[in-house]
Design an enzyme around this catalytic site. Sequence first.
Site, short mmCIF file in Angstrom:
data_model
loop_
_atom_site.label_atom_id
_atom_site.label_comp_id
_atom_site.label_asym_id
_atom_site.label_seq_id
_atom_site.Cartn_x
_atom_site.Cartn_y
_atom_site.Cartn_z
N ASP A 114 0.87 -1.16 0.00
CA ASP A 114 0.00 0.00 0.00
C ASP A 114 0.93 1.23 0.00
OD1 ASP A 114 -2.27 1.68 0.47
OD2 ASP A 114 -1.72 1.73 2.59
N LEU A 115 0.41 2.38 -0.36
CA LEU A 115 1.26 3.59 -0.41
C LEU A 115 1.04 4.50 0.81
CD1 LEU A 115 3.14 5.60 -1.87
CD2 LEU A 115 1.13 6.43 -3.10
N ASP A 116 -0.17 5.09 0.86
CA ASP A 116 -0.46 6.09 1.88
C ASP A 116 -0.44 5.47 3.28
OD1 ASP A 116 -1.14 8.11 -0.12
OD2 ASP A 116 -2.90 6.87 -0.50
N THR A 147 1.41 10.23 3.35
CA THR A 147 0.36 10.92 2.60
C THR A 147 -1.07 10.67 3.11
OG1 THR A 147 0.77 9.16 1.01
CG2 THR A 147 1.48 11.38 0.39
N LYS A 178 -9.87 5.66 4.24
CA LYS A 178 -8.62 5.03 3.81
C LYS A 178 -8.88 3.87 2.85
CE LYS A 178 -5.67 5.99 7.81
NZ LYS A 178 -4.92 5.37 8.92
N GLY A 179 -8.09 3.81 1.78
CA GLY A 179 -8.15 2.68 0.85
C GLY A 179 -9.33 2.72 -0.11
N SER A 195 -2.09 0.51 -4.47
CA SER A 195 -2.74 1.66 -3.84
C SER A 195 -4.02 2.02 -4.57
CB SER A 195 -1.78 2.86 -3.87
OG SER A 195 -2.46 4.04 -3.49
N ALA A 196 -5.00 2.54 -3.82
CA ALA A 196 -6.24 3.02 -4.43
C ALA A 196 -6.05 4.41 -5.03
CB ALA A 196 -7.34 3.06 -3.38
N LYS A 237 -4.93 7.43 -7.36
CA LYS A 237 -4.54 7.74 -8.74
C LYS A 237 -3.29 8.60 -8.77
CE LYS A 237 -9.00 7.03 -10.74
NZ LYS A 237 -10.26 7.55 -11.17
N LYS A 246 -10.68 -1.08 -1.89
CA LYS A 246 -10.54 -1.90 -0.69
C LYS A 246 -11.78 -1.64 0.18
CE LYS A 246 -5.65 -0.88 -1.22
NZ LYS A 246 -4.50 -0.09 -0.80
N GLU A 271 -0.23 -3.26 4.60
CA GLU A 271 -1.28 -2.25 4.69
C GLU A 271 -1.35 -1.59 6.06
OE1 GLU A 271 -3.82 -0.64 3.59
OE2 GLU A 271 -3.96 -1.32 1.53
N ASP A 272 -1.78 -0.34 6.07
CA ASP A 272 -1.98 0.37 7.35
C ASP A 272 -3.46 0.54 7.68
OD1 ASP A 272 -2.39 2.22 5.23
OD2 ASP A 272 -2.31 3.84 6.70
P1 B16 Z 1 -6.49 9.73 -4.77
P2 B16 Z 1 -4.07 3.80 -0.40
C1 B16 Z 1 -5.95 5.65 -0.87
O1 B16 Z 1 -4.66 5.18 -0.97
C2 B16 Z 1 -6.11 6.52 0.36
O2 B16 Z 1 -6.00 5.73 1.53
C3 B16 Z 1 -7.48 7.12 0.34
O3 B16 Z 1 -7.65 7.96 1.46
C4 B16 Z 1 -7.69 7.92 -0.95
O4 B16 Z 1 -9.01 8.40 -1.01
C5 B16 Z 1 -7.44 7.00 -2.14
O5 B16 Z 1 -6.14 6.45 -2.04
C6 B16 Z 1 -7.59 7.70 -3.46
O6 B16 Z 1 -6.57 8.63 -3.61
O7 B16 Z 1 -7.48 10.77 -4.44
O8 B16 Z 1 -5.06 10.20 -4.68
O9 B16 Z 1 -6.79 9.00 -6.06
O10 B16 Z 1 -4.23 3.85 1.09
O11 B16 Z 1 -4.81 2.67 -1.07
O12 B16 Z 1 -2.63 3.91 -0.84
MG MG Z 2 -2.89 3.24 3.30
#
Ligand code: B16
Ligand code: MG
Length: 222
Positions: free
Chosen positions: A8-10, A16, A45-46, A116-117, A119, A146, A170-171
Amino acid sequence: MIKLFIFDLDGVITSTSIEHFSAWKEIIKDRFNIYINDSIEEKTKGVSRMQSLNRILESYDLEYIISDNEKVRLATLKNELYKSMISNFDETNIYPGVIKLFEYLKKKNILIALGSASKNGPSIIDGLGIRNYFDYIVDPTDLMSKPHPDIFNKAMNHFNLSPSECVGIEDAISGVTSIKSAKMYAIGIGNQEQLNHADIVFKSIAEIDNKFLENLIEGDHE
Ligand code: B16
Ligand code: MG
């Protein structure tokens, strides 16, 4: 035998997740004069940008009082603010232990994927200067968020692997559920009580030791 680690990233590789939620707080405060409670962060999150917004709005019974166009406008504003908050992110924003773990996995010929979810994932990875470690980056467009296993399955299927050959890190509660739904070994990063559905939880990536990794990689995990 483990062949692929899916990160996972964030909140796992960098901070982030904090900026994602701070940006939502500011946007909702400006539009509705409401201070979002910190307890809502986990729900965002996710999940995709629009789902995050919907979950925040639902928490305050606001989901039906604004139009779909207004939702798109708010999500766009949030993304612009989020991107400005992380515009100066560089290698100093990588969490401790991440590079050491990447180097260890590369030495063992383990594949590395980003699951990661977000974009914004690819541009963040570029900003942090770690793109070269990744063998594959999942594009979350058109995938189910997720806790659905789609994102982790996409990485696994890209390499024609089976779940017992993959590990997810994952966090988020929804993220760990996503890994377990994909029937993979789940490493949780953060709070043991929150992430008790993971196979193991570390407070941070820096706490993952080589002995554990060796056993995990060589072992047979169903
Ligand atoms: P974006 P992850 C997710 O990333 C975040 O946890 C989530 O809070 C965010 O809404 C989602 O990415 C979409 O992100 O707006 O940058 O496309 O935790 O799966 O790395
Ligand atoms: Mg995360």
